[in-house]
Design an enzyme around this catalytic site. Structure first.
Site, PDB file in Angstrom:
ATOM      1  N   ARG A 177       0.813  -1.212   0.000  1.00 23.53           N
ATOM      2  CA  ARG A 177       0.000   0.000   0.000  1.00 23.53           C
ATOM      3  C   ARG A 177       0.854   1.273   0.000  1.00 23.53           C
ATOM      4  NH1 ARG A 177      -2.174  -3.740  -1.340  1.00 23.53           N
ATOM      5  NH2 ARG A 177      -4.068  -4.710  -0.522  1.00 23.53           N
ATOM      6  N   SER A 227     -11.727  -1.858   2.220  1.00 16.92           N
ATOM      7  CA  SER A 227     -11.050  -2.198   3.476  1.00 16.92           C
ATOM      8  C   SER A 227     -10.597  -0.917   4.161  1.00 16.92           C
ATOM      9  CB  SER A 227      -9.848  -3.096   3.204  1.00 16.92           C
ATOM     10  OG  SER A 227     -10.244  -4.323   2.642  1.00 16.92           O
ATOM     11  N   GLU A 297      -6.185   2.290   5.825  1.00 16.77           N
ATOM     12  CA  GLU A 297      -5.859   2.171   4.401  1.00 16.77           C
ATOM     13  C   GLU A 297      -6.542   3.301   3.641  1.00 16.77           C
ATOM     14  OE1 GLU A 297      -6.847  -1.119   1.017  1.00 16.77           O
ATOM     15  OE2 GLU A 297      -5.657  -1.796   2.728  1.00 16.77           O
TER      16      GLU A 297
END
Length: 304
Positions: A177, A227, A297
């Site tokens: 990420r 998410s 996230e």
């Protein structure tokens, strides 16, 4: 009064009037369906316009935010001061043999469809990721044991000074990420993916299987940003949240999904503050119980 209205007149030299919006509610541009107004929101139609807007912002010391579909974005209720540059009108997809050249605003699912149509395999993992290519490269998006770093060859980006750069896979510094795009605040304009030829039916079956798995396990019927939290090393976020009896827990109109603990959803006309308070509650609970820090996230921007 919108302090950037006067500045916005300079944008008319770059963009058509239909591609400039003043005091635009960001709830209309995020998958969470929350967020206060952006002072100015622009939708460039080509790379030159993107570069010109970025240069203009820098020359006038105006903050700017790059967004796509807003599928991994939470904008606070006070909105955004400055310019929002929404890139979804840059959505061309070109297949060149085993390579697919894609503009930043193209949907990942449409890239997956193009790969299937041309019997190219490797992009199936992204068939259900709801974002755009630009955002996916920026955060090295992934799902079902696949991620962008596995299929990317290079990206054309623009830096904060308006310079165009072509970065290869190594120069993109893709991690979990993370990427050089975030690190150096670049803006992705175009990406080339390198796939391989496969069998149409096998590719389609994989896409169908992943689509069903996503529909069965994720709360797609409610607004969310996918998410909410990054996965802590050695753990599964959804499992930690479920074992902490947080599934279904609500604050205001926001709820930890009863279907998947890793998702916070806009259950009932939530505000951004509802979602932020729920995120903080989940983080505090997991820290207290497991001494694990849950990082988000989802990208959080704007004023309270």
């Amino acid at each position: 009064m919108n302090q950037y209205k006067e500045f916005s007149t300079k944008l008319y030299n770059i963009l058509d009037i239909n591609n400039i919006a003043i005091d635009e509610p960001m709830k209309n541009h995020t998958s969470f369906k929350v967020g206060g107004p952006a002072d100015v929101l622009v939708t460039p139609q080509n790379y030159n316009q993107v570069v010109s807007v970025i240069k203009l912002c820098n020359e006038n010391n105006i903050p700017y935010y790059i967004v796509g579909k807003g599928s991994n974005l939470l904008v606070r209720d006070g909105g955004l001061r400055g310019i929002v540059v929404k890139l979804t009108k840059l959505d061309n997809i070109t297949v060149e043999g085993e390579k697919i050249v894609v503009q930043c605003g193209a949907d990942l699912c449409k890239v997956s469809d193009a790969a299937l149509e041309n019997k190219l395999t490797g992009f199936e993992f992204a068939c259900g990721i709801p974002g755009t290519v630009g955002g996916a490269v920026t955060m090295n998006a992934g799902a079902y044991n696949g991620e962008i770093s596995q299929v990317i060859e290079s990206s054309l980006v623009v830096d904060k000074s308006g310079n165009l750069l072509t970065l290869n896979k190594e120069e993109l510094e893709l991690g979990y990420r993370m990427s050089a795009i975030q690190k150096y605040e670049y803006t992705v304009l175009e990406t080339t993916f390198k796939l391989v030829y496969g069998e149409y039916e096998k590719i389609k079956q994989r896409i169908d299987d992943l689509t069903k798995k996503r529909e069965d396990k994720q709360p797609l019927e409610y607004p969310s940003a996918g998410s909410t939290f990054k996965r802590p090393e050695g753990y599964f976020t959804g499992k930690l949240i479920e074992e902490s009896a947080l599934k279904g827990f609500s604050l205001g109109g926001a709820q930890v999904s009863e279907k998947h603990g890793g998702f916070i959803i806009n259950k009932d006309n939530a505000t951004a503050s509802d979602i932020l308070n729920l995120i903080a509650h989940v983080q505090h609970t997991i820290k207290e119980r497991y001494n694990i820090d849950l990082d988000t996230e989802v990208r959080i921007i704007g004023e309270d």
